[in-house]
Scaffold this active site. Structure first.
Site, PDB file in Angstrom:
ATOM      1  N   GLY A 217       0.795  -1.217   0.000  1.00 53.66           N
ATOM      2  CA  GLY A 217       0.000   0.000   0.000  1.00 53.66           C
ATOM      3  C   GLY A 217       0.825   1.264   0.000  1.00 53.66           C
TER       4      GLY A 217
ATOM      5  N   ASP B  86       2.309   6.621 -10.335  1.00 57.47           N
ATOM      6  CA  ASP B  86       1.867   7.913 -10.870  1.00 57.47           C
ATOM      7  C   ASP B  86       0.362   8.077 -10.698  1.00 57.47           C
ATOM      8  OD1 ASP B  86       4.523   8.013 -11.704  1.00 57.47           O
ATOM      9  OD2 ASP B  86       4.031   7.277 -13.714  1.00 57.47           O
TER      10      ASP B  86
END
Length: 315
Positions: A225, A252
């Site tokens: 995560g 991104d």
């Protein structure tokens, strides 16, 4: 509005193989071409979600023309800074088990005037309080303090600035104190000069940077995560990716979701959850394809304000 600056954009060709074998002639099972580069990927993701964005990038050569056409096809408004060199082309080889092999070209050689024009165009016309995100590697000719210059220019204009890069360019940006940085675990470890094997080690490093003047430090952790550290606390978010197709541009997309939520005045914890949701959705898509709202529906994110500091992080 989320403005992005990508000093070394690319054309990203993703090729899928049953298995990569060195020295062999192989037939691809599929392929796709996308416009790429960290900042541009952020703009692509924001645009795909219906957000307001603008991408600033250099463009030159035949590859530059293709890059601009791909941006138009993705409905990403661009501000093009003409350069004498050619935009690079990167290749990603994808295997069914999710393994991604990347071959990145170095990119063009920029002169001082082209470097100055990139920074000036990124800062022009950005309202105070909006987000400017600079990301990716630097092309040849760009100084190591490129992002530091961008950060200082943004501060002078009251613009919130996020930086996603690595190595010497990240270190120079950190000295200028951007609003937000988003390294991955390896990049953060390189920045501070030590390995970060546990979640607690990552949090300690991020908190030290936050206390030193960076408002928000977000760290992407792959399958573990991501975390966000602010003056108000630290949060850890995770989500399960049911089908990993490609990890290209997932970080991104995470940053894009994070900035998208912050632009809507969501809290840091809410923004982290949105970023992890976007990043998790991205790994289920081929190449550097970015998610749409439909791709987010089955992604469930768990956020905690009491991270397990002893958690060993996956390699």
């Amino acid at each position: 509005m989320i403005i992005t600056l990508t000093p070394n954009p690319s054309i990203d060709r993703a090729v899928t193989l049953d298995a990569l074998s060195r020295g062999e002639v192989q037939r691809a099972t599929s392929s796709r071409v996308d416009p790429g580069g960290k900042g541009l990927n952020v703009s692509r993701a924001v645009a795909a979600m219906g957000g307001d964005t603008r991408a600033v990038l250099p463009s030159g050569g035949l590859e530059g023309g293709l890059l601009e056409a791909l941006c138009r096809a993705a409905s990403v408004p661009v501000v093009v800074v003409p350069i004498r060199g050619s935009v690079r082309m990167n290749i990603s080889v994808l295997e069914p088990d999710g393994t991604t092999t990347k071959i990145n070209e170095p990119g063009p050689l920029l002169d001082a005037a082209e470097v100055d024009a990139l920074i000036a165009n990124a800062l022009t016309g950005v309202p105070a309080g909006d987000w400017l995100s600079g990301g990716g590697s630097l092309p040849l000719g760009a100084p190591a303090d490129f992002y530091g210059r961008l950060v200082r220019g943004a501060h002078e204009r009251g613009i919130r600035v996020a930086i996603d890069t690595s190595g010497a360019p990240l270190a120079a940006a950190v000295e200028a104190k951007p609003t937000l940085i988003k390294p991955n675990r390896d990049e953060l470890g390189e920045l501070i000069g030590r390995d970060l094997p546990t979640l607690g080690a990552v949090l300690d490093a991020a908190q030290a940077l936050q206390r030193d003047g960076i408002d928000m430090v977000a760290v992407s952790l792959g399958r573990d995560g991501a975390v966000i550290v602010t003056s108000g606390g630290a949060w850890h978010a995770t989500a399960v990716a049911s089908d990993v197709v490609s990890t290209v541009a997932a970080g991104d997309c995470m940053l894009a979701g994070f900035l998208f939520a912050l632009s809507a005045d969501h809290s840091a914890a809410e923004a982290l959850a949105e970023g992890v949701r976007w990043g998790t959705a991205a790994v289920a898509l081929p190449g550097s394809q970015v998610p749409t709202p439909a791709d987010l529906r089955d992604v469930h994110v768990t956020v905690t304000s009491t991270p397990d500091r002893e958690l060993p992080l996956a390699d």
